[in-house]
Design a protein around this motif. Structure first.
Motif, short mmCIF file in Angstrom:
data_model
loop_
_atom_site.label_atom_id
_atom_site.label_comp_id
_atom_site.label_asym_id
_atom_site.label_seq_id
_atom_site.Cartn_x
_atom_site.Cartn_y
_atom_site.Cartn_z
N SER A 57 0.84 -1.21 0.00
CA SER A 57 0.00 0.00 0.00
C SER A 57 0.87 1.25 0.00
O SER A 57 0.57 2.22 -0.70
CB SER A 57 -0.92 0.00 1.22
OG SER A 57 -1.84 -1.06 1.16
N ALA A 58 1.95 1.19 0.79
CA ALA A 58 2.85 2.34 0.85
C ALA A 58 3.43 2.66 -0.52
O ALA A 58 3.40 3.80 -0.99
CB ALA A 58 3.98 2.06 1.84
N ILE A 59 3.93 1.63 -1.20
CA ILE A 59 4.54 1.83 -2.52
C ILE A 59 3.50 2.32 -3.52
O ILE A 59 3.74 3.27 -4.29
CB ILE A 59 5.18 0.52 -3.02
CG1 ILE A 59 6.37 0.12 -2.12
CG2 ILE A 59 5.64 0.65 -4.46
CD1 ILE A 59 7.52 1.08 -2.17
N ILE A 60 2.36 1.67 -3.54
CA ILE A 60 1.32 2.03 -4.52
C ILE A 60 0.80 3.43 -4.27
O ILE A 60 0.62 4.21 -5.20
CB ILE A 60 0.18 0.98 -4.51
CG1 ILE A 60 0.69 -0.34 -5.09
CG2 ILE A 60 -1.02 1.47 -5.32
CD1 ILE A 60 -0.26 -1.50 -4.92
N TRP A 61 0.56 3.78 -3.00
CA TRP A 61 0.08 5.13 -2.70
C TRP A 61 1.09 6.18 -3.13
O TRP A 61 0.72 7.23 -3.65
CB TRP A 61 -0.17 5.27 -1.20
CG TRP A 61 -1.39 4.56 -0.71
CD1 TRP A 61 -2.38 3.98 -1.46
CD2 TRP A 61 -1.75 4.35 0.65
NE1 TRP A 61 -3.32 3.41 -0.65
CE2 TRP A 61 -2.96 3.63 0.65
CE3 TRP A 61 -1.17 4.70 1.86
CZ2 TRP A 61 -3.60 3.25 1.83
CZ3 TRP A 61 -1.81 4.32 3.03
CH2 TRP A 61 -3.01 3.61 3.02
N ILE A 62 2.36 5.88 -2.90
CA ILE A 62 3.39 6.86 -3.27
C ILE A 62 3.46 7.03 -4.78
O ILE A 62 3.43 8.14 -5.31
CB ILE A 62 4.76 6.43 -2.70
CG1 ILE A 62 4.76 6.55 -1.17
CG2 ILE A 62 5.87 7.30 -3.28
CD1 ILE A 62 5.95 5.89 -0.50
N LEU A 63 3.52 5.89 -5.50
CA LEU A 63 3.68 5.96 -6.95
C LEU A 63 2.40 6.39 -7.67
O LEU A 63 2.46 6.97 -8.76
CB LEU A 63 4.12 4.60 -7.48
CG LEU A 63 5.47 4.07 -6.96
CD1 LEU A 63 5.78 2.72 -7.60
CD2 LEU A 63 6.59 5.05 -7.26
N ALA A 64 1.26 6.11 -7.07
CA ALA A 64 -0.01 6.40 -7.75
C ALA A 64 -0.44 7.86 -7.61
O ALA A 64 -1.56 8.20 -8.01
CB ALA A 64 -1.11 5.48 -7.21
N GLN A 65 0.42 8.70 -7.08
CA GLN A 65 0.03 10.11 -6.94
C GLN A 65 -0.10 10.81 -8.29
O GLN A 65 -0.69 11.88 -8.39
CB GLN A 65 1.03 10.85 -6.04
CG GLN A 65 0.99 10.39 -4.60
CD GLN A 65 -0.42 10.35 -4.03
OE1 GLN A 65 -1.16 11.32 -4.09
NE2 GLN A 65 -0.80 9.20 -3.47
#
Length: 441
Positions: A57-65
């Motif tokens: 979730s951390a990675i996806i939230w960061i990259l999905a901005q």
């Protein structure tokens, strides 16, 4: 020019966004409910899914901005009737997401053991986490391309397409998870955590295929890359970088929380996994109104319709608080049965029940924080959102956790810190919006 956005127009975006938004945490909750009840090492398996899910979730939230950034730019240009200016920007943004996801997978898959050691995982949990993550993370390119397309849909004031994709993907995930984890008698044995990961990959692929269908059939955009860089790509990257840093700060809080919970023991991280996923479910549920604020707010800014923007903030806040109150009521009534859905271990359940009321109580504060988060994203205020999250994390969450942990509060320490974190976010955003737009309204 109308002075208020109607409830019908808000719900046209908010309700599909709520349904689409809760699909992801519902998938996670389903994963936890299924894996938490397997016969083979259920506590370790549950802890693994919580840790890996948190990092994913951390990675996806960061990259999905970039999803938020492209949504803001599309909605602003839609309001200004200049949609042609972002036609080459859309495929360039999607390509950027795809290439970035490949790079991140290569790095994190290689360093998986070291990453989960940072979460204080060891022994069987560490072994499970490495193999589970390396399969699940293969879905990065699928997810990030899908999210970028969802951002385009939202910018066009349409969240129903994303809703249909998410619901279908969620249904595929639930069915395949059950089959692949438990197996079919007389046909094949279950694949345990690997089955969980493979089911997620298939679900993500289905969502991407559906998203591409709506993208080509329903939007004015295409995926043909132009060698001439769109002049809006630089502002989009700048906005995305600010949102990256914002989301990185957000995930520092989640990482620290999970690291402390893991340090307290396997039962604590198992209980924390359930609490965190329920919190995320509530967050995504309420975030539907934030999506409406994002899409409509950006459009109103493009139109320079500040009066409607002011009324929008008031109305969406009211609706989000009502929804949060309803969720609190339902969970209060079903307080005991909710825990039993996810795990039968009495020590894990005891820890869960002790702290669950704090998670429920903070939902009213969360509602306001998420609504104004969404509005500010639509307005392109990425730098301000970045600064607030950094302050809330490093001057609010971490000091509160350290103090409460010193007094031996353990899981209470983690969720009291989250409560302070959300209070700082919500109060600061409301104050900033009021001084910025009240006079213009």
């Amino acid at each position: 020019m109308a002075s208020k956005v109607s409830l019908k127009d808000i719900n046209k975006i908010a309700i599909p966004a709520i349904i689409a938004g809760i699909a992801e945490p519902l998938i996670s909750l389903t994963d936890i409910a299924i894996i938490g009840n397997v016969e083979k090492n259920p506590v370790e398996a549950l802890a693994t899914v919580g840790l890996v899910g948190s990092f994913l979730s951390a990675i996806i939230w960061i990259l999905a901005q970039t999803k938020t950034a492209i949504s803001a730019l599309v909605s602003q240009h839609l309001g200004a009737k200049r949609l042609h200016a972002v036609k080459t920007l859309v495929p360039q943004t999607i390509a950027l997401n795809f290439l970035l996801s490949l790079l991140i997978y290569a790095i994190t898959a290689l360093l998986a053991e070291y990453i989960f050691k940072l979460y204080q995982a060891d022994g069987l949990i560490l072994s499970y986490a490495k193999s589970y993550y390396r399969i699940r993370a293969l879905g990065f390119p699928l997810t990030l391309v899908t999210f970028a397309i969802f951002g385009v849909f939202r910018g066009l004031q349409n969240t129903s397409w994303a809703m249909r994709c998410s619901l279908t993907g969620g249904a595929v995930n639930v069915v395949l998870t059950y089959i692949l984890v438990y197996g079919i008698d007389g046909v094949f044995e279950g694949f345990h955590l690997a089955g969980l990961a493979i089911a997620s990959l298939f679900a993500q692929l289905v969502m991407l295929i559906m998203a591409l269908y709506y993208f080509f059939k329903k939007t004015p955009f295409h995926l043909k890359l132009s060698f001439k860089i769109n002049p809006l790509l630089k502002p989009l990257i700048k906005m995305s970088l600010n949102l990256f840093l914002r989301t990185l700060s957000l995930n520092v809080a989640i990482y620290v929380a999970n690291a402390y919970a893991t340090g307290y023991g396997n039962n604590y991280i198992a209980a924390q996994s359930i609490l965190m996923n329920i919190w995320l479910f509530f967050s995504f549920f309420i975030d539907g109104f934030a999506n409406a604020g994002n899409a409509i707010g950006g459009k109103l800014l493009g139109e320079k319709n500040y009066k409607s923007l002011w009324y929008l903030s008031i109305d969406i806040s009211k609706y989000a608080i009502v929804v949060a109150g309803f969720l609190i009521l339902i969970c209060s009534i079903l307080y005991q049965p909710i825990g039993l859905i996810f795990n039968k271990d009495q020590e894990v359940l005891s820890l869960f029940y002790q702290v669950f009321w704090v998670v429920l109580l903070m939902q009213l504060v969360n509602a306001l924080a998420f609504v104004f988060d969404g509005i500010f994203k639509g307005l392109g205020e990425a730098k301000f959102l970045r600064n607030i999250l950094i302050i809330a994390t490093f001057l609010g969450f971490i000091p509160t956790l350290l103090i409460a942990d010193y007094f031996g509060l353990k899981l209470y320490a983690i969720w009291i810190a989250f409560f302070v974190w959300m209070l700082i976010r919500s109060l600061t955003l409301i104050f900033k919006f009021r001084i910025s737009y009240l006079d213009q309204a």
